[in-house]
Design an enzyme around this catalytic site. Structure first.
Site, PDB file in Angstrom:
ATOM      1  N   ASN A  96       0.835  -1.209   0.000  1.00 17.06           N
ATOM      2  CA  ASN A  96       0.000   0.000   0.000  1.00 17.06           C
ATOM      3  C   ASN A  96       0.866   1.254   0.000  1.00 17.06           C
ATOM      4  OD1 ASN A  96      -2.323  -1.537   0.108  1.00 17.06           O
ATOM      5  ND2 ASN A  96      -2.711  -1.187   2.280  1.00 17.06           N
TER       6      ASN A  96
ATOM      7  N   ARG B  55      -6.191   0.183 -13.228  1.00 17.37           N
ATOM      8  CA  ARG B  55      -4.844   0.346 -12.659  1.00 17.37           C
ATOM      9  C   ARG B  55      -4.054  -0.949 -12.597  1.00 17.37           C
ATOM     10  NH1 ARG B  55      -3.780   0.625  -6.703  1.00 17.37           N
ATOM     11  NH2 ARG B  55      -6.029   0.453  -6.587  1.00 17.37           N
TER      12      ARG B  55
ATOM     13  N   HIS C 102     -16.431   2.019 -14.614  1.00 14.28           N
ATOM     14  CA  HIS C 102     -16.180   1.266 -13.383  1.00 14.28           C
ATOM     15  C   HIS C 102     -17.409   0.456 -12.962  1.00 14.28           C
ATOM     16  CE1 HIS C 102     -15.048   1.019  -8.944  1.00 14.28           C
ATOM     17  NE2 HIS C 102     -13.952   0.605  -9.551  1.00 14.28           N
TER      18      HIS C 102
ATOM     19  N   TYR D 220     -12.304 -10.482  -1.196  1.00 12.36           N
ATOM     20  CA  TYR D 220     -13.011  -9.210  -1.084  1.00 12.36           C
ATOM     21  C   TYR D 220     -14.456  -9.482  -0.677  1.00 12.36           C
ATOM     22  CZ  TYR D 220      -9.418  -6.679  -3.827  1.00 12.36           C
ATOM     23  OH  TYR D 220      -8.256  -6.104  -4.288  1.00 12.36           O
TER      24      TYR D 220
ATOM     25  N   HIS E 266     -15.193  -4.416   0.639  1.00 17.41           N
ATOM     26  CA  HIS E 266     -15.253  -3.762  -0.659  1.00 17.41           C
ATOM     27  C   HIS E 266     -16.674  -3.438  -1.101  1.00 17.41           C
ATOM     28  CE1 HIS E 266     -14.533  -3.537  -5.152  1.00 17.41           C
ATOM     29  NE2 HIS E 266     -13.535  -2.803  -4.701  1.00 17.41           N
TER      30      HIS E 266
END
Length: 696
Positions: free
Chosen positions: A44, A396, A426, A459, A580
């Site tokens: 991160n 990304r 998205h 997630y 998430h």
């Protein structure tokens, strides 16, 4: 309260999120789980420096004074961030050393070359000559050998040498450690050796005629937002592109180096890299701790991890059950990873094989390398079905993988859309059209997460299946917007950003404000940054609305301030799974529950194509309500945000029942699954599944 005091700085809020990740090392967790959180923390931090720090440096260099609602200058932010990280580095090193020390008690060792037994040193020596020496790159740096280009996150050993014949002649160079090498050499017997310590031992042999005086490992971080369309860099890029074209491509932004490094080596490196001294971090631990996954994944030590959990497939889905028959009967909502992602994969797989299916449409943002979903789409296209896929090439760090699949889909005859000019797509949606006689039946999946079976195991996300006519019309319109020319198109039942989600969210917040103390809002998301939404929440709080926010990461809202936000509570849940899902509850809205692909951030609400889905059926609403209720009650994984911007672990009252929502969901799904295995009465099992979490 001044405007700037209404908001917590975004970057400092992110740092506190990463601190919550690191704080897991203070809990009573299996040792490899602690190593896992150290790896996540460091990965991160790499991205934070590549994107956020790099962006702040550019804003400062461009003379931009204010870059956010909190009105902190880029320079003030950089100062605060550096101080924060320097202080936290000591904690990181303490956690790492403590964990490594305790792992040794279980027969798992991370040791430098000089700590090894003679037998293992001999193995490491052999490995050096057979595997390391052929792929490392020795580099001299002098007037005839310029300082080399170092890629982002390059890892190397800097060396200081003297001429054997003329010891007064000192040279500097480096040994680049190839990424094809493992981060740690596994020497057997549970021993892992950092690769640089083996290279250090043999560094003198790599430069014949020279004697090694000193060496130290180093790692560089470069500005990455100039070479990739990074979702975290959207806001910085927006500011810079408005007439400010500062383009120092890939500038160095951080140097990590072994502590106790020869000062002359450090001077040599920085002579060429020119990194601000406060962005140089000396570590007493190995560098590149994000690579600890190599050790964490060692199956021989899997007992030092939390017990694995197998996601469950429950009624109405299951073996020998048609996805379309099940969705025809009722809407179905799944909570991953507790409920399996397999029905999502099966939905597309069955559509590809069904002769009645004439069309499949879907968006793809991130998919795994060996995607069963994409293979099914390819099969469907080869079979002559109409297949339309929106592949977001700007996802990304997944650009290359997405481009590979896009080409494969095109080769099979699918219609591939490569994005919308000026926007990132998205939204997570798929639509299947079946022709039954002269009628078209529509089946839709909408989710909060990606079509990625691997990430769906770690997630937490929501999947929603429906055949509702109103949703079918909106998803058809949405795909027409993606594939054609369209201006100012709006959806009816679903909400789409950039036109509708923010508008509708603020309208629902204001509606709750009208209800005063009868108002109630619960919202779960990854990040809350948008200042307009935050101001609306403040107004609702002042009207007496009780507001609970479950926000994993960045939160710029300041809770608990008298006269502004005393009715707002903010909590963050960090644990085994990455939270998430985006779930929103407004007591007086119709309907009350929504799921979305979008966080409440400017980039999601104003610069992306996202979807927010109203959940109308009672069973799915009840399930979402129980998820939110359990997470609000969690007193083991939760942190609470104070008005000062600091987080503290939720303290359980004496005699209060411990609630770890991750463990609870696992346990409850296991219970239902066992009942299903024992019972032939599937209706009974489905009733139990539909009352998910009611016994909590």
């Amino acid at each position: 309260m001044e405007n700037k005091d209404m908001f917590i700085n975004r970057e400092l809020s992110w740092l506190r999120f990463n601190s919550r990740v690191l704080a897991q090392c203070s809990k009573d967790l299996p040792l490899l789980e602690k190593l896992k959180f150290i790896a996540i923390y460091c990965t991160n931090l790499d991205e934070f420096y590549m994107i956020r720090i790099a962006g702040l440096k550019q804003l400062f260099a461009a003379g931009i004074v204010v870059s956010g609602s909190d009105e902190m200058t880029p320079l003030d932010q950089l100062r605060e961030i550096r101080k924060y990280l320097k202080d936290e580095q000591q904690l990181l090193e303490a956690y790492y050393k403590d964990t490594v020390s305790k792992l040794a008690e279980h027969g798992l060792y991370i040791q430098n070359y000089e700590e090894l037994s003679d037998e293992i040193k001999a193995r490491a020596d052999e490995y050096f000559f057979s595997n390391i020496l052929p792929v490392i790159v020795p580099i001299a740096v002098d007037p005839t050998h310029p300082f080399p280009h170092l890629n982002n996150l390059s890892f190397a050993l800097a060396v200081k040498l003297c001429d054997d014949a003329h010891p007064e002649i000192v040279k500097f160079g480096m040994i680049r450690i190839s990424r094809v090498l493992p981060r740690f050499y596994y020497a057997g017997n549970g021993v892992y050796v950092p690769i640089e310590s083996i290279v250090h031992k043999h560094a003198g042999e790599i430069f014949p005629g020279y004697r090694l005086l000193s060496s130290c490992a180093f790692r560089v971080t470069r500005n990455a937002d100039m070479v990739i369309e990074e979702e975290e860099a959207d806001d910085f890029m927006l500011i810079l592109e408005q007439g400010l074209k500062l383009r120092r491509k890939g500038a160095f932004v951080r140097l990590q180096i072994d502590s106790g490094c020869d000062p002359e080596i450090l001077d040599f490196l920085n002579l060429h890299m020119k990194i601000f001294y406060k962005d140089i971090y000396e570590y007493s631990t190995p560098l590149t701790l994000g690579a600890l996954w190599q050790i964490i994944s060692d199956k021989e030590f899997s007992h030092l991890l939390l017990p694995p959990y197998t996601p469950k497939t429950l009624p109405p889905f299951g073996q020998n059950v048609s996805m379309f028959d099940a969705i025809d009967k009722e809407d179905v909502l799944l909570f991953h990873p507790y409920e399996s992602f397999d029905p999502v994969t099966q939905f597309i797989k069955e559509a590809a094989k069904d002769p009645k299916v004439i069309s499949i449409r879907m968006t793809l943002y991130r998919v795994e390398k060996n995607s069963a979903i994409i293979q099914s789409l390819i099969d469907a296209a080869n079979d002559g079905k109409q297949v339309t896929v929106m592949v977001e090439l700007k996802a990304r760090f997944d650009e290359e993988n997405n481009l590979h699949w896009a080409k494969a889909l095109e080769n099979a005859g699918a219609h591939v859309i490569y994005g919308i000019t000026g926007f990132k797509v998205h939204a997570k949606v798929s639509q299947v059209i079946r022709q039954i006689g002269d009628k078209l039946n529509f089946y839709i999946h909408l989710g909060t997460g990606n079509y990625n079976g691997s990430s769906a195991k770690i997630y937490t996300d929501i999947s929603y299946f429906t055949s509702r006519d109103d949703v079918a019309k909106d998803t058809t319109t949405f795909f027409h917007i993606l594939s054609g020319f369209s201006k100012n198109r709006r959806l009816n039942e679903l909400s789409m950003s950039p036109m509708q989600i923010k508008e509708r969210v603020i309208a629902m917040i204001k509606n709750e404000a009208k209800m005063g103390s009868e108002g109630r809002i619960i919202a779960k998301m990854n990040a809350l940054v948008d200042s307009d939404v935050i101001k609306a929440l403040y107004e609702a709080s002042n009207a007496g609305v009780q507001i609970d926010l479950i926000i994993r990461g960045i939160c710029c809202l300041r809770p608990g301030v008298l006269g502004m936000s005393e009715n707002i509570k903010v909590r963050s849940i960090i644990g085994k799974y990455l939270e998430h899902a985006r779930i929103f509850y407004f007591k007086h809205a119709n309907p009350k529950f929504y799921i979305s692909s979008a966080d409440w951030m400017p980039r999601n609400l104003e610069r992306r194509l996202e979807l927010m889905t109203p959940i109308t059926d009672a069973v799915s609403q009840g399930k979402l309500g129980e998820i939110l209720r359990l997470q609000i009650q969690d007193n083991e994984l939760a942190f609470e945000l104070g008005s000062d911007g600091e987080y503290s672990s939720v303290v359980r009252a004496p005699n209060e029942k411990a609630i770890n929502n991750h463990e609870f969901f696992e346990g409850y799904l296991n219970k239902i699954f066992k009942t299903m295995k024992k019972s032939s009465d599937q209706d009974k099992v489905q009733i139990l599944a539909s009352k998910l979490f009611k016994e909590s």
